[in-house]
Write a protein that holds these residues in place. Structure first.
Motif, PDB file in Angstrom:
ATOM      1  N   GLU A 125      32.008  42.743  38.521  1.00  0.00           N
ATOM      2  CA  GLU A 125      33.086  42.138  39.315  1.00  0.00           C
ATOM      3  C   GLU A 125      33.238  40.658  38.993  1.00  0.00           C
ATOM      4  O   GLU A 125      34.346  40.157  38.803  1.00  0.00           O
ATOM      5  N   SER A 126      32.131  39.955  38.897  1.00  0.00           N
ATOM      6  CA  SER A 126      32.161  38.528  38.585  1.00  0.00           C
ATOM      7  C   SER A 126      32.768  38.279  37.207  1.00  0.00           C
ATOM      8  O   SER A 126      33.579  37.361  37.028  1.00  0.00           O
ATOM      9  N   ALA A 127      32.392  39.093  36.226  1.00  0.00           N
ATOM     10  CA  ALA A 127      32.934  38.944  34.874  1.00  0.00           C
ATOM     11  C   ALA A 127      34.442  39.223  34.860  1.00  0.00           C
ATOM     12  O   ALA A 127      35.197  38.517  34.175  1.00  0.00           O
ATOM     13  N   MET A 128      34.873  40.222  35.600  1.00  0.00           N
ATOM     14  CA  MET A 128      36.300  40.540  35.646  1.00  0.00           C
ATOM     15  C   MET A 128      37.089  39.424  36.325  1.00  0.00           C
ATOM     16  O   MET A 128      38.184  39.063  35.877  1.00  0.00           O
ATOM     17  N   ILE A 129      36.524  38.858  37.385  1.00  0.00           N
ATOM     18  CA  ILE A 129      37.179  37.746  38.076  1.00  0.00           C
ATOM     19  C   ILE A 129      37.340  36.573  37.125  1.00  0.00           C
ATOM     20  O   ILE A 129      38.408  35.962  37.039  1.00  0.00           O
ATOM     21  N   GLU A 130      36.286  36.276  36.385  1.00  0.00           N
ATOM     22  CA  GLU A 130      36.335  35.162  35.431  1.00  0.00           C
ATOM     23  C   GLU A 130      37.329  35.435  34.306  1.00  0.00           C
ATOM     24  O   GLU A 130      38.145  34.588  33.960  1.00  0.00           O
ATOM     25  N   ARG A 131      37.266  36.611  33.746  1.00  0.00           N
ATOM     26  CA  ARG A 131      38.130  36.978  32.610  1.00  0.00           C
ATOM     27  C   ARG A 131      39.609  36.991  33.004  1.00  0.00           C
ATOM     28  O   ARG A 131      40.469  36.550  32.254  1.00  0.00           O
ATOM     29  N   GLY A 154      38.215  34.154  46.254  1.00  0.00           N
ATOM     30  CA  GLY A 154      38.259  34.285  47.710  1.00  0.00           C
ATOM     31  C   GLY A 154      38.970  35.537  48.193  1.00  0.00           C
ATOM     32  O   GLY A 154      39.040  35.772  49.397  1.00  0.00           O
ATOM     33  N   PHE A 155      39.514  36.337  47.273  1.00  0.00           N
ATOM     34  CA  PHE A 155      40.225  37.555  47.670  1.00  0.00           C
ATOM     35  C   PHE A 155      39.257  38.506  48.366  1.00  0.00           C
ATOM     36  O   PHE A 155      38.209  38.846  47.827  1.00  0.00           O
ATOM     37  N   ALA A 156      39.629  38.934  49.580  1.00  0.00           N
ATOM     38  CA  ALA A 156      38.736  39.769  50.379  1.00  0.00           C
ATOM     39  C   ALA A 156      38.836  41.249  50.049  1.00  0.00           C
ATOM     40  O   ALA A 156      38.038  42.047  50.521  1.00  0.00           O
TER      41      ALA A 156
END
Length: 53
Positions: free
Chosen positions: A8-14, A20-22
C-alpha cells in the motif's frame, strides 16, 4: 500485514496518492452519525418582490 502495508505504501508513493485518504468512498445517510438538522426559513411574497426590484 506488514507485507500488505508495504505494498500500500509503495502504491501511494508511486501514484502520488493522498496518504490521508481514509478509504471511505461514501457516507451511509441512514447511520445516526450523519443525521443533520436543517434550519430553513420561509420567504414571504413581499420579501421576494423587494429582492427582485
Amino acid at each position: 500485514m506488514r507485507y500488505a502495508a508495504a505494498i500500500e505504501s509503495a502504491m501511494i508513493e508511486r501514484l502520488k496518492a493522498d496518504r490521508g485518504f481514509a478509504g471511505l468512498l461514501t457516507k451511509n445517510p441512514l447511520h445516526p452519525h450523519w443525521q443533520n438538522e436543517f434550519w430553513t426559513f420561509s420567504v414571504s411574497y413581499h420579501t421576494q418582490r423587494r429582492w427582485k426590484t
